[in-house]
Design a protein around this motif. Structure first.
Motif, PDB file in Angstrom:
ATOM      1  N   LEU A  20       0.656  -1.200  -0.004  1.00 56.02           N
ATOM      2  CA  LEU A  20      -0.044   0.213   0.076  1.00 56.02           C
ATOM      3  C   LEU A  20       0.958   1.102   0.006  1.00 56.02           C
ATOM      4  N   SER A  21       0.377   2.284  -0.853  1.00 62.98           N
ATOM      5  CA  SER A  21       0.926   3.670  -0.441  1.00 62.98           C
ATOM      6  C   SER A  21       0.099   4.575  -0.411  1.00 62.98           C
ATOM      7  N   CYS A  22       0.756   5.866   0.136  1.00 60.08           N
ATOM      8  CA  CYS A  22      -0.143   6.822   0.717  1.00 60.08           C
ATOM      9  C   CYS A  22       0.529   8.169   0.459  1.00 60.08           C
ATOM     10  N   ALA A  23      -0.078   8.678  -0.477  1.00 56.37           N
ATOM     11  CA  ALA A  23       0.505   9.988  -1.125  1.00 56.37           C
ATOM     12  C   ALA A  23       0.048  11.134  -0.352  1.00 56.37           C
ATOM     13  N   ALA A  24       0.701  12.128   0.412  1.00 54.55           N
ATOM     14  CA  ALA A  24       0.318  13.034   0.929  1.00 54.55           C
ATOM     15  C   ALA A  24       0.487  14.493   0.242  1.00 54.55           C
ATOM     16  N   SER A  25      -0.230  15.339   0.366  1.00 58.49           N
ATOM     17  CA  SER A  25      -0.103  17.013  -0.181  1.00 58.49           C
ATOM     18  C   SER A  25      -0.778  17.642   0.903  1.00 58.49           C
ATOM     19  N   GLY A  26      -0.236  18.945   0.899  1.00 58.61           N
ATOM     20  CA  GLY A  26      -0.811  20.029   1.539  1.00 58.61           C
ATOM     21  C   GLY A  26      -0.417  20.165   2.953  1.00 58.61           C
ATOM     22  N   LEU A  27       0.664  19.431   3.190  1.00 64.24           N
ATOM     23  CA  LEU A  27       1.382  19.431   4.753  1.00 64.24           C
ATOM     24  C   LEU A  27       2.709  19.302   4.351  1.00 64.24           C
ATOM     25  N   THR A  28       3.585  19.780   5.548  1.00 62.92           N
ATOM     26  CA  THR A  28       5.023  19.522   5.560  1.00 62.92           C
ATOM     27  C   THR A  28       5.092  17.908   6.104  1.00 62.92           C
ATOM     28  N   PHE A  29       5.282  16.978   4.746  1.00 65.62           N
ATOM     29  CA  PHE A  29       5.188  15.482   5.182  1.00 65.62           C
ATOM     30  C   PHE A  29       6.338  15.167   6.402  1.00 65.62           C
ATOM     31  N   SER A  30       7.465  15.942   6.125  1.00 67.52           N
ATOM     32  CA  SER A  30       8.656  15.317   6.822  1.00 67.52           C
ATOM     33  C   SER A  30       8.369  15.658   8.412  1.00 67.52           C
ATOM     34  N   ARG A  31       7.429  16.467   8.565  1.00 67.50           N
ATOM     35  CA  ARG A  31       7.060  16.705  10.204  1.00 67.50           C
ATOM     36  C   ARG A  31       6.014  15.979  10.670  1.00 67.50           C
ATOM     37  N   TYR A  32       5.572  14.933  10.146  1.00 66.40           N
ATOM     38  CA  TYR A  32       4.264  14.363  10.492  1.00 66.40           C
ATOM     39  C   TYR A  32       4.776  12.775  10.789  1.00 66.40           C
ATOM     40  N   THR A  33       4.331  12.360  11.928  1.00 64.05           N
ATOM     41  CA  THR A  33       4.218  10.784  12.131  1.00 64.05           C
ATOM     42  C   THR A  33       3.014  10.294  11.139  1.00 64.05           C
ATOM     43  N   MET A  34       3.166   9.235  10.523  1.00 66.87           N
ATOM     44  CA  MET A  34       2.552   8.616   9.794  1.00 66.87           C
ATOM     45  C   MET A  34       1.962   7.295  10.131  1.00 66.87           C
ATOM     46  N   GLY A  35       0.662   6.883  10.080  1.00 63.23           N
ATOM     47  CA  GLY A  35       0.182   5.802  10.506  1.00 63.23           C
ATOM     48  C   GLY A  35      -0.716   5.110   9.572  1.00 63.23           C
ATOM     49  N   TRP A  36      -0.939   3.888   9.687  1.00 62.52           N
ATOM     50  CA  TRP A  36      -1.828   2.872   8.948  1.00 62.52           C
ATOM     51  C   TRP A  36      -2.927   2.204   9.965  1.00 62.52           C
ATOM     52  N   PHE A  37      -4.161   2.443   9.728  1.00 61.26           N
ATOM     53  CA  PHE A  37      -5.285   1.660  10.394  1.00 61.26           C
ATOM     54  C   PHE A  37      -5.931   0.852   9.356  1.00 61.26           C
ATOM     55  N   ARG A  38      -6.701   0.001  10.009  1.00 58.53           N
ATOM     56  CA  ARG A  38      -7.601  -0.818   9.244  1.00 58.53           C
ATOM     57  C   ARG A  38      -8.977  -0.883   9.690  1.00 58.53           C
ATOM     58  N   GLN A  39      -9.831  -1.290   8.893  1.00 56.23           N
ATOM     59  CA  GLN A  39     -11.336  -1.417   9.341  1.00 56.23           C
ATOM     60  C   GLN A  39     -11.913  -2.539   8.551  1.00 56.23           C
ATOM     61  N   ALA A  40     -12.414  -3.824   9.252  1.00 56.62           N
ATOM     62  CA  ALA A  40     -13.015  -4.923   8.530  1.00 56.62           C
ATOM     63  C   ALA A  40     -14.354  -4.616   9.112  1.00 56.62           C
ATOM     64  N   PRO A  41     -15.209  -5.224   8.021  1.00 52.49           N
ATOM     65  CA  PRO A  41     -16.483  -5.264   8.030  1.00 52.49           C
ATOM     66  C   PRO A  41     -17.160  -5.426   9.434  1.00 52.49           C
ATOM     67  N   GLY A  42     -17.968  -4.553  10.006  1.00 47.81           N
ATOM     68  CA  GLY A  42     -18.462  -5.003  11.414  1.00 47.81           C
ATOM     69  C   GLY A  42     -17.739  -4.776  12.667  1.00 47.81           C
ATOM     70  N   LYS A  43     -16.429  -4.176  12.386  1.00 48.21           N
ATOM     71  CA  LYS A  43     -15.827  -3.962  13.420  1.00 48.21           C
ATOM     72  C   LYS A  43     -14.978  -2.536  13.444  1.00 48.21           C
ATOM     73  N   GLU A  44     -14.654  -2.151  14.679  1.00 51.11           N
ATOM     74  CA  GLU A  44     -13.777  -0.982  14.823  1.00 51.11           C
ATOM     75  C   GLU A  44     -12.517  -0.799  14.062  1.00 51.11           C
ATOM     76  N   ARG A  45     -12.274   0.392  13.770  1.00 52.50           N
ATOM     77  CA  ARG A  45     -11.046   0.855  12.840  1.00 52.50           C
ATOM     78  C   ARG A  45      -9.875   0.561  14.093  1.00 52.50           C
TER      79      ARG A  45
END
Length: 129
Positions: A20-45
């Motif tokens: 998976l890739s996540c392309a960011a724009s509109g922010l100073t990317f190098s100053r942000y911690t980046m995370g991945w979350f997931r949500q399955a059907p019927g479950k919380e993220r």
């Protein structure tokens, strides 16, 4: 305007891989911690992984340790999630998120969804058995 755009989802067989890739724009990317979350059907993220902005320190959910790898390329304003040894229970919509919160410090947990300021729209990852 901040945008996080995920890509790379799709269908994989159990034991296979997705990146998976996540392309960011509109922010100073190098100053942000980046995370991945997931949500399955019927479950919380749920939290999957995060990588800090200052020292590239990675943190993973126990369910994906040893199988998933998070990385970032500040020159491309992009973060990645390499998913190997996939299991059917990895099937979910995967979301990218960005935060300036000092995760891992002062009792602030990586898993705390409320500490992430920006979110993508998500990309579906499906693992067949």
């Amino acid at each position: 305007q901040v945008q996080l755009v995920e890509s790379g989802g799709g269908l994989a067989q159990a034991g296979g891989s997705l990146r998976l890739s996540c392309a960011a724009s509109g922010l100073t990317f190098s100053r942000y911690t980046m995370g991945w979350f997931r949500q399955a059907p019927g479950k919380e993220r749920e939290f999957v992984a995060a990588i800090t902005w200052n020292d590239d320190r990675a943190n993973y959910a126990d369910s994906v340790k040893g199988r998933f790898t998070i990385s970032r390329d500040d020159a491309k304003n992009t973060t990645y999630l390499q998913m190997n040894s996939l299991k059917p229970e990895d099937t979910a919509v995967y979301y990218c998120a960005a935060t300036r919160s000092p995760l891992g410090y002062f009792g602030i947990r990586y898993e705390d969804r409320g500490k992430y300021q920006y979110w993508g729209q998500g990309t579906q990852g499906t693992v067949s058995s």
